[in-house]
Motif scaffolding. Sequence first.
Motif, short mmCIF file in Angstrom:
data_model
loop_
_atom_site.label_atom_id
_atom_site.label_comp_id
_atom_site.label_asym_id
_atom_site.label_seq_id
_atom_site.Cartn_x
_atom_site.Cartn_y
_atom_site.Cartn_z
N UNK A 235 0.81 -1.22 0.00
CA UNK A 235 0.00 0.00 0.00
C UNK A 235 0.84 1.27 0.00
N UNK A 236 2.08 1.18 0.43
CA UNK A 236 2.97 2.35 0.37
C UNK A 236 3.28 2.67 -1.09
N UNK A 309 1.81 0.86 5.63
CA UNK A 309 2.86 -0.15 5.73
C UNK A 309 2.37 -1.39 6.49
N UNK A 310 1.74 -1.17 7.62
CA UNK A 310 1.24 -2.29 8.43
C UNK A 310 0.16 -3.08 7.70
N UNK A 311 -0.65 -2.39 6.91
CA UNK A 311 -1.82 -3.02 6.30
C UNK A 311 -1.53 -3.73 4.99
N UNK A 312 -0.31 -3.65 4.50
CA UNK A 312 0.03 -4.24 3.21
C UNK A 312 0.01 -5.76 3.26
N UNK A 334 -3.68 1.28 -10.42
CA UNK A 334 -3.97 1.47 -9.00
C UNK A 334 -3.31 0.40 -8.13
N UNK A 335 -3.08 -0.77 -8.69
CA UNK A 335 -2.36 -1.84 -8.01
C UNK A 335 -1.08 -2.11 -8.80
N UNK A 336 -0.05 -1.31 -8.60
CA UNK A 336 1.16 -1.36 -9.43
C UNK A 336 1.83 -2.74 -9.44
N UNK A 337 2.28 -3.14 -10.61
CA UNK A 337 2.94 -4.44 -10.75
C UNK A 337 4.20 -4.52 -9.90
#
Length: 417
Positions: A235-236, A309-312, A334-337
Amino acid sequence: MTRLAFAAVSSSPILLSPTRRHLRFPNRPISALHVSAMPDPHPSLDITGGARDLFLPAFSSLHRPYSPFPLLAQNCHVETIFASFFRCSPPVTYKRECLRTPDDGAVALDWVAGDQFRLPPSSPVLILLPGLTGGSEDSYVRHMLVKARSKGWRVVVFNSRGCGDSPVTTPQFYSASFLGDMRQVVAHVASRYPNANLYAVGWSLGANILVNYMGQDYETCPLAGAVSLCNPFDLVIADEDFRKAFNVVYDKALTNALCKIFKKHALLFEDLGGEFNTPLAANAKSVREFDDALTRVSFGFKSVDEYYSYSSSSKAIKHVRTRLLCIQAANDPIAPARGIPRQDIEENPNCLLIVTPKGGHLGWIAGPEAPLGSPWTDPVVMDFLEYLERGSSQSPACRSDGEALQQSTVDLHQLKV
């Protein structure tokens, strides 16, 4: 991802409820999972993972090239937006069930009306987790639901707090890392259909929550299999890209959706003190701003970056012991490779990763039903899930222990709305 509203064999057995059928295949020979000769996957598809050889025989179409619909797939943004606004939405009649959570919150489960009479109790159950602010009305959710029902599966959509008109009864929504509601829903569905295998499919933020759940609760997770679609994973990294170039359009759209939900329930948040910034949450200009004003404070994080960071779920996937298929698009805006945890997926004997060259976010406008019908992913997902279900029906009973599942079920109460 943390925000979108266009939305193997395990080395040790998983502990399961003693009332359920066998849900894993620990230490079973590959031949027991219907392995048969099949063409090699087409080179247009990037396929990897520790369970690659084990699960490739499940798929009937991966030997064919990924052929996106002309023109629409030339640009990832065009494909993403077209799928969001113009993909048809199959008609579905739902029967809603609202559940009260231990903190007096509420979530809504949308079942297909009549399936309680049409399907036998042992029919496999599929739980669907939409993306951020998404719900049972979204077209990608409905297409997956219709595809699964056509195969004789029971399907239920998990609408998170405030999503899909789910009631909000406490000053708390949901987040990318909060698993309390997920545990409650899975426990409730498992207790309702104790003789059926449970599976789950998540998109975007729903996929992130699903993988976090499977990785953190790996010893008690009762799912027989799961699929993660367009998961932001890191998510970062996703946040960095989310604020660049054309992506600000998605940021604005999702922020508006979040603010709309918040304003609808603003009175619940009126007297909150501390670091809560309710005026900013109501008028946020970005998802990051909304998360800073409300989400990260609600769940005890000191900063937005700490929350992301924690939620990734990239950190959880190495611990997953449930059979997991991950499908990503290489051009997902939105969800980078670059956020895909490839090494951990390759080293996990329960995971398979398929990366398509095109697809955008929640798009995948390819296959026989393109451009207005179901996405390319739906038949691939069902191939995988049916493969697991066929294997589970032939496997011997495995070691089980349902104490954790039964305990969480005890605390679950129904809320009639």
